[in-house]
Design a protein around this motif. Structure first.
Motif, PDB file in Angstrom:
ATOM      1  N   ASP A 187      44.906  53.977  23.653  1.00  0.00           N
ATOM      2  CA  ASP A 187      45.282  52.672  24.218  1.00  0.00           C
ATOM      3  C   ASP A 187      44.117  51.996  24.932  1.00  0.00           C
ATOM      4  O   ASP A 187      44.079  50.762  25.053  1.00  0.00           O
ATOM      5  CB  ASP A 187      46.442  52.830  25.209  1.00  0.00           C
ATOM      6  CG  ASP A 187      47.774  53.025  24.508  1.00  0.00           C
ATOM      7  OD1 ASP A 187      47.892  52.579  23.356  1.00  0.00           O
ATOM      8  OD2 ASP A 187      48.682  53.612  25.124  1.00  0.00           O
ATOM      9  N   LYS A 188      43.178  52.773  25.446  1.00  0.00           N
ATOM     10  CA  LYS A 188      42.109  52.225  26.288  1.00  0.00           C
ATOM     11  C   LYS A 188      41.362  51.058  25.641  1.00  0.00           C
ATOM     12  O   LYS A 188      41.152  50.025  26.283  1.00  0.00           O
ATOM     13  CB  LYS A 188      41.134  53.333  26.692  1.00  0.00           C
ATOM     14  CG  LYS A 188      41.684  54.290  27.735  1.00  0.00           C
ATOM     15  CD  LYS A 188      40.584  55.220  28.230  1.00  0.00           C
ATOM     16  CE  LYS A 188      41.076  56.131  29.330  1.00  0.00           C
ATOM     17  NZ  LYS A 188      39.987  56.968  29.888  1.00  0.00           N
ATOM     18  N   PRO A 189      40.926  51.195  24.370  1.00  0.00           N
ATOM     19  CA  PRO A 189      40.185  50.062  23.775  1.00  0.00           C
ATOM     20  C   PRO A 189      41.017  48.802  23.608  1.00  0.00           C
ATOM     21  O   PRO A 189      40.482  47.718  23.414  1.00  0.00           O
ATOM     22  CB  PRO A 189      39.755  50.616  22.404  1.00  0.00           C
ATOM     23  CG  PRO A 189      39.870  52.089  22.517  1.00  0.00           C
ATOM     24  CD  PRO A 189      41.000  52.335  23.451  1.00  0.00           C
ATOM     25  N   ASN A 190      42.355  48.953  23.702  1.00  0.00           N
ATOM     26  CA  ASN A 190      43.254  47.817  23.485  1.00  0.00           C
ATOM     27  C   ASN A 190      43.824  47.243  24.782  1.00  0.00           C
ATOM     28  O   ASN A 190      44.744  46.429  24.747  1.00  0.00           O
ATOM     29  CB  ASN A 190      44.409  48.246  22.574  1.00  0.00           C
ATOM     30  CG  ASN A 190      43.923  48.739  21.226  1.00  0.00           C
ATOM     31  OD1 ASN A 190      43.065  48.118  20.611  1.00  0.00           O
ATOM     32  ND2 ASN A 190      44.462  49.866  20.772  1.00  0.00           N
ATOM     33  N   LEU A 191      43.283  47.691  25.921  1.00  0.00           N
ATOM     34  CA  LEU A 191      43.788  47.214  27.204  1.00  0.00           C
ATOM     35  C   LEU A 191      43.515  45.724  27.355  1.00  0.00           C
ATOM     36  O   LEU A 191      42.389  45.259  27.241  1.00  0.00           O
ATOM     37  CB  LEU A 191      43.115  47.983  28.351  1.00  0.00           C
ATOM     38  CG  LEU A 191      43.498  47.530  29.764  1.00  0.00           C
ATOM     39  CD1 LEU A 191      44.972  47.808  30.052  1.00  0.00           C
ATOM     40  CD2 LEU A 191      42.602  48.227  30.803  1.00  0.00           C
ATOM     41  N   LEU A 192      44.555  44.952  27.637  1.00  0.00           N
ATOM     42  CA  LEU A 192      44.446  43.505  27.822  1.00  0.00           C
ATOM     43  C   LEU A 192      44.261  43.194  29.306  1.00  0.00           C
ATOM     44  O   LEU A 192      44.989  43.716  30.153  1.00  0.00           O
ATOM     45  CB  LEU A 192      45.690  42.798  27.289  1.00  0.00           C
ATOM     46  CG  LEU A 192      45.952  42.955  25.783  1.00  0.00           C
ATOM     47  CD1 LEU A 192      47.327  42.425  25.432  1.00  0.00           C
ATOM     48  CD2 LEU A 192      44.874  42.237  24.978  1.00  0.00           C
ATOM     49  N   LEU A 193      43.305  42.315  29.615  1.00  0.00           N
ATOM     50  CA  LEU A 193      43.012  41.950  30.993  1.00  0.00           C
ATOM     51  C   LEU A 193      43.137  40.439  31.178  1.00  0.00           C
ATOM     52  O   LEU A 193      43.344  39.703  30.216  1.00  0.00           O
ATOM     53  CB  LEU A 193      41.592  42.405  31.360  1.00  0.00           C
ATOM     54  CG  LEU A 193      41.339  43.918  31.283  1.00  0.00           C
ATOM     55  CD1 LEU A 193      39.871  44.230  31.523  1.00  0.00           C
ATOM     56  CD2 LEU A 193      42.211  44.671  32.277  1.00  0.00           C
ATOM     57  N   LEU A 194      43.011  39.995  32.413  1.00  0.00           N
ATOM     58  CA  LEU A 194      43.147  38.579  32.736  1.00  0.00           C
ATOM     59  C   LEU A 194      41.788  37.992  33.115  1.00  0.00           C
ATOM     60  O   LEU A 194      41.080  38.539  33.966  1.00  0.00           O
ATOM     61  CB  LEU A 194      44.123  38.377  33.901  1.00  0.00           C
ATOM     62  CG  LEU A 194      45.577  38.772  33.640  1.00  0.00           C
ATOM     63  CD1 LEU A 194      46.404  38.586  34.910  1.00  0.00           C
ATOM     64  CD2 LEU A 194      46.170  37.945  32.507  1.00  0.00           C
ATOM     65  N   GLU A 195      41.445  36.881  32.518  1.00  0.00           N
ATOM     66  CA  GLU A 195      40.193  36.212  32.829  1.00  0.00           C
ATOM     67  C   GLU A 195      40.190  35.716  34.281  1.00  0.00           C
ATOM     68  O   GLU A 195      41.157  35.094  34.733  1.00  0.00           O
ATOM     69  CB  GLU A 195      39.987  35.031  31.875  1.00  0.00           C
ATOM     70  CG  GLU A 195      38.653  34.335  32.021  1.00  0.00           C
ATOM     71  CD  GLU A 195      37.498  35.157  31.474  1.00  0.00           C
ATOM     72  OE1 GLU A 195      36.343  34.741  31.696  1.00  0.00           O
ATOM     73  OE2 GLU A 195      37.749  36.192  30.831  1.00  0.00           O
ATOM     74  N   HIS A 196      39.150  36.031  35.005  1.00  0.00           N
ATOM     75  CA  HIS A 196      38.913  35.567  36.375  1.00  0.00           C
ATOM     76  C   HIS A 196      39.825  36.218  37.422  1.00  0.00           C
ATOM     77  O   HIS A 196      39.618  35.987  38.608  1.00  0.00           O
ATOM     78  CB  HIS A 196      39.035  34.043  36.488  1.00  0.00           C
ATOM     79  CG  HIS A 196      38.118  33.306  35.572  1.00  0.00           C
ATOM     80  ND1 HIS A 196      36.759  33.542  35.533  1.00  0.00           N
ATOM     81  CD2 HIS A 196      38.369  32.343  34.645  1.00  0.00           C
ATOM     82  CE1 HIS A 196      36.211  32.757  34.628  1.00  0.00           C
ATOM     83  NE2 HIS A 196      37.150  32.026  34.068  1.00  0.00           N
ATOM     84  N   GLU A 197      40.821  37.008  37.035  1.00  0.00           N
ATOM     85  CA  GLU A 197      41.639  37.694  38.046  1.00  0.00           C
ATOM     86  C   GLU A 197      41.047  39.088  38.233  1.00  0.00           C
ATOM     87  O   GLU A 197      41.574  40.094  37.772  1.00  0.00           O
ATOM     88  CB  GLU A 197      43.105  37.743  37.612  1.00  0.00           C
ATOM     89  CG  GLU A 197      44.063  38.249  38.686  1.00  0.00           C
ATOM     90  CD  GLU A 197      43.775  37.665  40.056  1.00  0.00           C
ATOM     91  OE1 GLU A 197      43.031  38.309  40.823  1.00  0.00           O
ATOM     92  OE2 GLU A 197      44.278  36.577  40.376  1.00  0.00           O
ATOM     93  N   TYR A 198      39.920  39.125  38.942  1.00  0.00           N
ATOM     94  CA  TYR A 198      39.096  40.322  38.979  1.00  0.00           C
ATOM     95  C   TYR A 198      39.723  41.471  39.768  1.00  0.00           C
ATOM     96  O   TYR A 198      39.456  42.628  39.480  1.00  0.00           O
ATOM     97  CB  TYR A 198      37.713  39.984  39.538  1.00  0.00           C
ATOM     98  CG  TYR A 198      37.008  38.923  38.737  1.00  0.00           C
ATOM     99  CD1 TYR A 198      36.828  39.067  37.361  1.00  0.00           C
ATOM    100  CD2 TYR A 198      36.537  37.760  39.343  1.00  0.00           C
ATOM    101  CE1 TYR A 198      36.187  38.085  36.620  1.00  0.00           C
ATOM    102  CE2 TYR A 198      35.891  36.775  38.606  1.00  0.00           C
ATOM    103  CZ  TYR A 198      35.720  36.946  37.245  1.00  0.00           C
ATOM    104  OH  TYR A 198      35.099  35.973  36.509  1.00  0.00           O
ATOM    105  N   CYS A 199      40.529  41.155  40.793  1.00  0.00           N
ATOM    106  CA  CYS A 199      41.148  42.258  41.532  1.00  0.00           C
ATOM    107  C   CYS A 199      42.171  42.967  40.650  1.00  0.00           C
ATOM    108  O   CYS A 199      42.254  44.191  40.637  1.00  0.00           O
ATOM    109  CB  CYS A 199      41.775  41.760  42.838  1.00  0.00           C
ATOM    110  SG  CYS A 199      43.430  41.097  42.723  1.00  0.00           S
ATOM    111  N   TYR A 200      42.937  42.209  39.880  1.00  0.00           N
ATOM    112  CA  TYR A 200      43.906  42.794  38.948  1.00  0.00           C
ATOM    113  C   TYR A 200      43.178  43.626  37.894  1.00  0.00           C
ATOM    114  O   TYR A 200      43.557  44.764  37.593  1.00  0.00           O
ATOM    115  CB  TYR A 200      44.719  41.679  38.293  1.00  0.00           C
ATOM    116  CG  TYR A 200      45.628  42.127  37.169  1.00  0.00           C
ATOM    117  CD1 TYR A 200      46.889  42.657  37.430  1.00  0.00           C
ATOM    118  CD2 TYR A 200      45.220  42.034  35.839  1.00  0.00           C
ATOM    119  CE1 TYR A 200      47.713  43.070  36.396  1.00  0.00           C
ATOM    120  CE2 TYR A 200      46.029  42.450  34.805  1.00  0.00           C
ATOM    121  CZ  TYR A 200      47.281  42.966  35.086  1.00  0.00           C
ATOM    122  OH  TYR A 200      48.090  43.389  34.064  1.00  0.00           O
ATOM    123  N   ASN A 201      42.111  43.067  37.323  1.00  0.00           N
ATOM    124  CA  ASN A 201      41.355  43.789  36.302  1.00  0.00           C
ATOM    125  C   ASN A 201      40.765  45.077  36.860  1.00  0.00           C
ATOM    126  O   ASN A 201      40.765  46.121  36.189  1.00  0.00           O
ATOM    127  CB  ASN A 201      40.235  42.908  35.755  1.00  0.00           C
ATOM    128  CG  ASN A 201      40.764  41.743  34.931  1.00  0.00           C
ATOM    129  OD1 ASN A 201      41.943  41.701  34.591  1.00  0.00           O
ATOM    130  ND2 ASN A 201      39.905  40.792  34.618  1.00  0.00           N
TER     131      ASN A 201
END
Length: 324
Positions: A187-201
Motif C-alpha cells: 500500500d505504501k507506494p499508493n498512499l494518497l496525500l493532500l497538497e499543502h496540508e503538510y501537518c496531515y501529510n
C-alpha cells in the motif's frame, strides 16, 4: 512601592494596631513592620507616628493613605474589567479550522454554539495548518481548531479530543473483508496525500514509516489533491490508498471501505489554539464543551491511542521552512 504595601498602610489606618492589621493582611507582624519601613524609606516620609497610642497617621501620611485607597480602587476596577473580559460571551471572534476537520465538525458546532452563545458572532475560516499558525501569530485569527502540538512559542493549546485515523480501502483491496487494517507494504507506494496540508501529510508518512511524498497516481498522473473527499473518491476508483480522520467517515454508508487500525490506534490530538495574550477563557470553555458534545460516542471513548505528532517531522520542517 507595591500594591501590597499600599494595602498594609490602609489596614494600619483602619485598625491603628500592628497586630490586628497584620492579621487582616495575613502577614506576620514583623513582616508588615518591615514593609512599612521600606515604603517610608523609599518615599522619604513618615506615614505613621509610632509615638502615639493608638497608632496615628502623620499629616502627609493621611494624604498618602487617601491616595492609596484611590489606587487600590483603580486596581480593583482593572481586575473586575479583566474578569468581565474573560467571561464575555458577546461580540465577534474569528475562528480558523483545519480543512481536514472543518467539513465534518463545523456544521454541528455552529448549531451548538447558536444555542449556547446567541450574542456571539463567529467568522469561521477554513485553512491549512501553516495558514492558521500564521493567522494566530499576526492577529488575523483569534482561535484555531487544529491538530497539535504545534511546538510554536507564543501560542497556547487547549486539547479537546483525540481523533483516530482509519484506513480507507477500495472494495477490491485484500483486507477489505477484514475487521481491522494492518499496514500492507504494497500500500505504501499508493498512499494518497493532500497538497499543502503538510501537518496531515507528516502524520500519514509517520504512520506508514515513510520519509517522502514523491508519488504519482497510477504511475502517470500527478494530482494536487486538497480535500479528504477527493482522496476517498480516488480510493473508490481504485487509484490509491488513504489514511483519513475518523470523523470523515462517520456518515459513510459503504462501511466496508474503511477499517480501524489494530491497537495502538494512531490518532491526532485536536485542540483549540490561541495566542498567549488571548484572555476569553469562558468562551474557550463553552467552545470546548460544544465540540465535545458534537462528537460521536466512538471518538469519545479513548482506547489508548498512539498520538501522531507532526511539528517535529523532518518532512514538515523542510516543507514549511521560510514561512513559519
Amino acid at each position: 512601592m507595591t500594591i501590597q504595601q499600599l494595602r498594609y498602610i490602609i489596614a494600619l489606618d483602619e485598625h491603628r494596631h500592628f497586630a490586628k492589621a497584620a492579621e487582616e493582611c495575613m502577614v506576620t507582624q514583623p513582616g508588615l513592620t518591615i514593609q512599612l519601613k521600606n515604603l517610608e524609606e523609599e518615599i522619604g516620609i513618615k506615614i505613621f507616628d509610632r509615638t502615639k497610642v493608638p497608632l496615628k497617621p502623620t499629616l502627609l501620611g493621611n494624604e498618602i493613605i487617601n491616595r492609596a485607597k484611590r489606587v487600590l480602587n483603580e486596581a480593583e476596577a482593572i481586575r473586575n474589567f479583566v474578569v468581565n473580559q474573560k467571561n464575555d460571551l458577546e461580540g465577534a471572534v474569528t475562528l480558523g479550522v483545519i480543512s481536514t476537520l472543518s467539513p465534518y465538525l463545523i456544521p454541528q458546532f455552529i448549531k451548538a454554539m447558536k444555542a449556547i452563545v446567541p450574542d456571539m458572532y463567529f467568522n469561521i475560516k477554513e485553512a491549512g495548518t501553516g495558514q492558521l499558525i500564521h493567522g494566530l501569530q499576526n492577529g488575523e485569527i483569534d482561535i484555531a481548531l487544529m491538530a497539535t502540538p504545534t511546538g510554536m512559542t507564543g501560542l497556547k493549546e487547549y486539547p479537546v479530543f483525540d481523533e483516530p485515523f482509519v484506513a480507507f480501502l477500495n472494495a477490491g483491496h485484500p483486507l477489505a473483508g477484514q475487521e481491522y487494517y494492518e499496514l500492507n507494504m504494497t500500500d505504501k507506494p499508493n498512499l494518497l496525500l493532500l497538497e499543502h496540508e503538510y501537518c496531515y501529510n507528516a502524520q500519514m508518512l509517520d504512520i506508514c514509516d515513510m520519509t517522502d511524498d514523491k508519488r504519482k497516481i497510477d504511475g502517470q498522473f500527478n494530482y494536487d489533491i486538497n480535500s479528504i473527499e477527493t482522496l476517498k473518491n480516488l480510493v473508490r476508483a481504485e487509484l490509491g490508498f488513504a489514511i483519513i480522520p475518523q470523523l470523515s467517515v462517520v456518515n459513510e454508508r459503504e462501511d466496508t471501505l474503511f477499517k480501524p487500525f489494530k491497537e495502538p490506534v494512531p490518532a491526532r490530538e485536536i485542540s483549540l489554539v490561541t495566542s498567549d495574550i488571548f484572555s476569553r477563557k469562558l468562551l474557550l470553555e463553552k467552545m470546548s464543551h460544544a465540540i465535545w458534545d458534537c462528537l460521536p460516542e466512538s471518538i469519545k471513548e479513548n482506547h489508548g491511542y498512539r498520538k501522531i505528532r507532526w511539528n517535529d517531522s523532518p518532512y514538515f520542517i523542510n516543507k514549511t521552512a521560510g514561512f513559519l
